[in-house]
Design an enzyme around this catalytic site. Structure first.
Site, PDB file in Angstrom:
ATOM      1  N   GLU A 111     -29.116 -29.892 -19.226  1.00 56.75           N
ATOM      2  CA  GLU A 111     -28.953 -31.226 -19.699  1.00 56.75           C
ATOM      3  C   GLU A 111     -28.364 -32.679 -18.290  1.00 56.75           C
ATOM      4  OE1 GLU A 111     -28.901 -31.997 -24.025  1.00 56.75           O
ATOM      5  OE2 GLU A 111     -30.941 -31.655 -24.454  1.00 56.75           O
ATOM      6  N   GLU A 118     -35.265 -26.212 -26.182  1.00 57.83           N
ATOM      7  CA  GLU A 118     -34.637 -26.417 -27.606  1.00 57.83           C
ATOM      8  C   GLU A 118     -35.439 -27.722 -28.324  1.00 57.83           C
ATOM      9  OE1 GLU A 118     -30.869 -28.711 -27.044  1.00 57.83           O
ATOM     10  OE2 GLU A 118     -30.016 -27.574 -25.434  1.00 57.83           O
TER      11      GLU A 118
HETATM   12  C1  GAL Z   1     -29.142 -31.352 -27.033  1.00 58.97           C
HETATM   13  C2  GAL Z   1     -28.206 -30.629 -26.300  1.00 58.97           C
HETATM   14  C3  GAL Z   1     -27.736 -29.882 -27.197  1.00 58.97           C
HETATM   15  C4  GAL Z   1     -27.465 -30.078 -28.388  1.00 58.97           C
HETATM   16  C5  GAL Z   1     -28.078 -30.641 -29.462  1.00 58.97           C
HETATM   17  C6  GAL Z   1     -27.434 -30.839 -30.348  1.00 58.97           C
HETATM   18  O1  GAL Z   1     -29.420 -32.606 -26.594  1.00 58.97           O
HETATM   19  O2  GAL Z   1     -28.818 -29.596 -24.948  1.00 58.97           O
HETATM   20  O3  GAL Z   1     -26.660 -28.501 -26.526  1.00 58.97           O
HETATM   21  O4  GAL Z   1     -26.170 -31.038 -27.979  1.00 58.97           O
HETATM   22  O5  GAL Z   1     -28.627 -31.396 -28.486  1.00 58.97           O
HETATM   23  O6  GAL Z   1     -28.906 -31.905 -31.236  1.00 58.97           O
END
Ligand code: GAL
Length: 665
Positions: free
Chosen positions: A142, A303
């Site tokens: 990110e 994710e």
């Molecule tokens: C995302 C990030 C992850 C984790 C997640 C938590 O933005 O890539 O590593 O931090 O959020 O919800």
């Protein structure tokens, strides 16, 4: 299709791993992302590399048929590195150095950080690159997130000055392009040019926009450093991606995507502190942006939220059904792989309250069985579904540079770039018209309508495309405050809407910025809008029609009766101008009319119900957690993919229900 989890084996005793892998297998997981925060483990001290922990985890996973995506770990430079080279740390706009202690604590302009990046990425690539079951790589994590997109330190200042020299060649040119004669800002030496640290009030807007471009370019170059390094060592066939977020930060995903095989995106419809998920249209828009970034190519959701999230504050608990709903929404809008965040909630560290498929106790419960149901449901049709393409008949403009220009000068306390963009995206979403995200890189051919909301920073290349598109019969819809700025962030010297005047057939001689709580009113005077009323907020362009016809007028203030919405015939096409922020109901009526004239299929559904076609598949999703909904399917003989039953024209969806249908020819 690939469907998997984000797994952090380093956060659990090794004795637990076999149970994790057993549960993953039982779930149907076939891919795992690993290692994106594991720098310290892989290089415990400078120059000593140790991949043994991930080797063992990868062996266990791949022995069970699970494929691997590896993250390069550069989002978390380890303590030894920062201790030795504190100059890697970023600096905020007040000149305060950001401390070690969280993540993303580096400036992309640090030559020292580049060196260390190359070393760890090279060693990782050499070590894991030949592995037959490592299928791909994610660079970093990110970029730009958590406000890490801009840094204002010494290394940044030097890099900014070098970037400006490359861009402008001479100081005379830079001074002209920035209008530095204003307030005695003329630079007589490159070394005088600042990064935009704290000043009394505000910096020169041209400097600010160039600084954003510079920051984005610096990240693109940094990412290229990683992709080139990886490609030199990894086996052919391994892909490289990056998990983007789309929050208008100084990152240009479109530029960066040129160096990536796939785009990836992290989908969090709800996060820490939020009482409810963002709107279905807001989630959909993020997917459209992601799909648009590499010109329609399928993307990974690297994710996908599976549990309540947050660091010190936890957000809304996703309800039963949300996992399937958001997964189906992602696939229907172009995702071709889903990786759930995260396998299990950590018992320590900043993300103790980022819940996953499993919670802290590691036992399979509701969310585990929901994910299982989703994976099972995709077994039969998932591959065909992701292989199908999305044929959007309409498009919505988005360019990060326009977002930056707005964020530099929002011009009203009521203006939010995201909210206003969504205001003009949501009606198309309400009417279930699929839209692509377009900008000057895109071809507009084939679209029935192109929406160009809040087109503040006018881009000559895109404007030319719009003109040709409209001349050839296309429909273009502009919103208020369009055509105002030139690429160097000067205001156009032409009467507004500047270069768009001929296309729109209007002149704007005055305008009013409305503040939070202020408003005018608009009344429809023609077509479907006739008799409709709406509040007018944020901004009022006072429109003088030249060749355009008036569709709605203002009702209040000295400009009562002045045109607020117009339509013009231009070439063989039609060009609309919406001069103010209208309510959703009036905008939706207007869009309905526009789609009808343009010959675009709309599907009317109850509020919160989303219908998306992807090839011969149709997904229907009910985002309401309270109300069920009846849906009339578009024409055709549809078969329910879950039951193989032929459908009648109407079907019912439970609250948060999601179904997939296939058309029978
Ligand atoms: C995302 C990030 C992850 C984790 C997640 C938590 O933005 O890539 O590593 O931090 O959020 O919800």
């Amino acid at each position: 299709m690939y469907i998997g989890v984000d797994y952090y084996p380093e956060q659990w005793p090794e004795s637990r791993w076999p149970e994790d892998v057993r549960l993953m297998k039982e779930l149907g997981v076939n891919v795992v992302r690993l290692a994106e925060f594991g720098w310290q483990l892989m290089e415990p001290e400078e120059g000593r590399y140790d991949f043994s922990l991930y080797d063992r985890a990868i062996k266990l996973l791949t022995d069970h048929g699970i494929k691997i995506v590896l993250g390069t770990p550069t989002a978390t430079p380890p303590a030894w590195l920062i201790h030795k080279h504190p100059e890697i740390l970023p600096v905020d706009e007040n000149g305060v150095q950001i401390s070690f202690g969280a993540r993303r604590h580096y400036t992309v302009n640090s030559p020292v950080f580049h060196e260390f990046t190359l070393k760890i990425v090279t060693e990782m690539a050499k070590h894991f690159g030949p592995h037959p079951d490592v299928i791909g790589w994610q660079t970093d994590n990110e970029y730009g997130h958590e406000k890490s997109d801009r840094s204002y330190g010494e290394a940044d200042r030097q890099a900014f000055q070098a970037w400006l020299k490359e861009k402008y060649g001479t100081l005379g040119e830079l001074n002209r392009e920035w209008g530095t004669v204003f307030w005695s800002q003329t630079y007589t030496d490159w070394s005088q040019i600042p990064v935009p640290r704290k000043v009394y009030q505000e910096h020169n807007p041209s400097l600010l926009l160039d600084f954003d471009r510079f920051c984005a370019d610096a990240y693109t170059r940094y990412n290229r450093l990683q992709t080139e390094c990886l490609r030199a060592h990894i086996r052919s066939g391994q892909f490289i991606t990056h998990n983007f977020v789309y929050t208008d930060q100084a990152i240009n995903q479109w530029d960066m995507a040129e160096d990536l095989d796939y785009v990836a995106y992290d989908n969090y419809p709800v996060w820490g502190g939020l009482a409810e998920p963002i709107s279905p249209a807001a989630i959909a828009h993020q997917h459209d942006l992601c799909r648009g970034t590499k010109n329609g190519k399928g993307y990974w959701v690297m994710e996908e939220l599976s549990g309540a999230q947050g660091w010190s504050k936890i957000g809304y608990l996703p309800r039963p059904g949300h996992i399937k709903l958001w997964t189906y929404q992602a696939i229907s809008r172009g995702a071709e792989a889903i990786v759930y965040f995260r396998w299990r909630a950590a018992q320590f560290g900043t993300e103790e309250f980022c819940h996953g498929i499993l919670d802290h106790d590691g036992l399979p419960k509701r969310k585990y069985y929901e994910v299982k149901e989703v994976i099972d449901s995709l077994k039969k049709h998932g591959d065909d579904w992701i292989a199908s393409s999305i044929e959007a008949q309409a498009a919505v403009y988005y360019d990060p540079e326009n977002a930056w220009a707005w964020n530099i000068q929002p011009q009203s306390s009521a203006f939010s770039h995201r909210r206003e963009l969504l205001r003009h995206y949501t009606p198309a979403h309400n009417l279930n018209v699929a839209t692509d995200a377009v900008n000057s890189r895109s071809s507009l051919e084939g679209y029935k309508a192109v929406f160009v909301p809040i087109y503040f920073l006018e881009d000559p290349v895109f404007t030319e495309k719009l003109k040709q598109y409209a001349e050839n019969g296309g429909t273009v819809v502009f919103s208020y405050r369009s055509g105002v700025k030139k690429p160097n962030n000067f205001v156009t010297g032409k009467t507004l809407p500047g270069e768009l005047s001929d296309m729109t057939g209007i002149r704007i001689n005055e305008y009013e910025s409305l503040q939070t709580g202020q408003g005018n009113k608009v009344k429809g005077s023609a077509g479907l809008l006739e008799g409709m009323e709406s509040s007018a907020t944020v901004w009022c362009d006072l429109i003088d029609p030249v060749s355009a016809e008036v569709l709605a007028v203002y009702e209040d203030c000295f400009y009562e009766g002045t045109a607020a919405v117009t339509r013009n015939h231009f070439g063989k096409g039609t060009v609309y101008y919406i001069g103010t922020a209208l309510e959703d109901s009036m905008l939706t009526a207007l869009y309905k009319d526009i789609f009808r004239h343009a010959g675009t299929e709309t599907i009317e559904t109850a509020e919160g119900v989303e219908v998306v076609r992807r090839g011969s598949f149709l997904s229907v999703m009910n985002h309401s957690a309270e109300a069920g909904a009846e849906i009339t399917l578009p024409e055709g003989q549809w078969v329910d993919c879950a039951t193989d039953e032929q459908m009648s024209r109407t079907t019912r969806l439970e609250p948060l229900g999601a179904k997939l249908f296939k058309i029978e020819f």
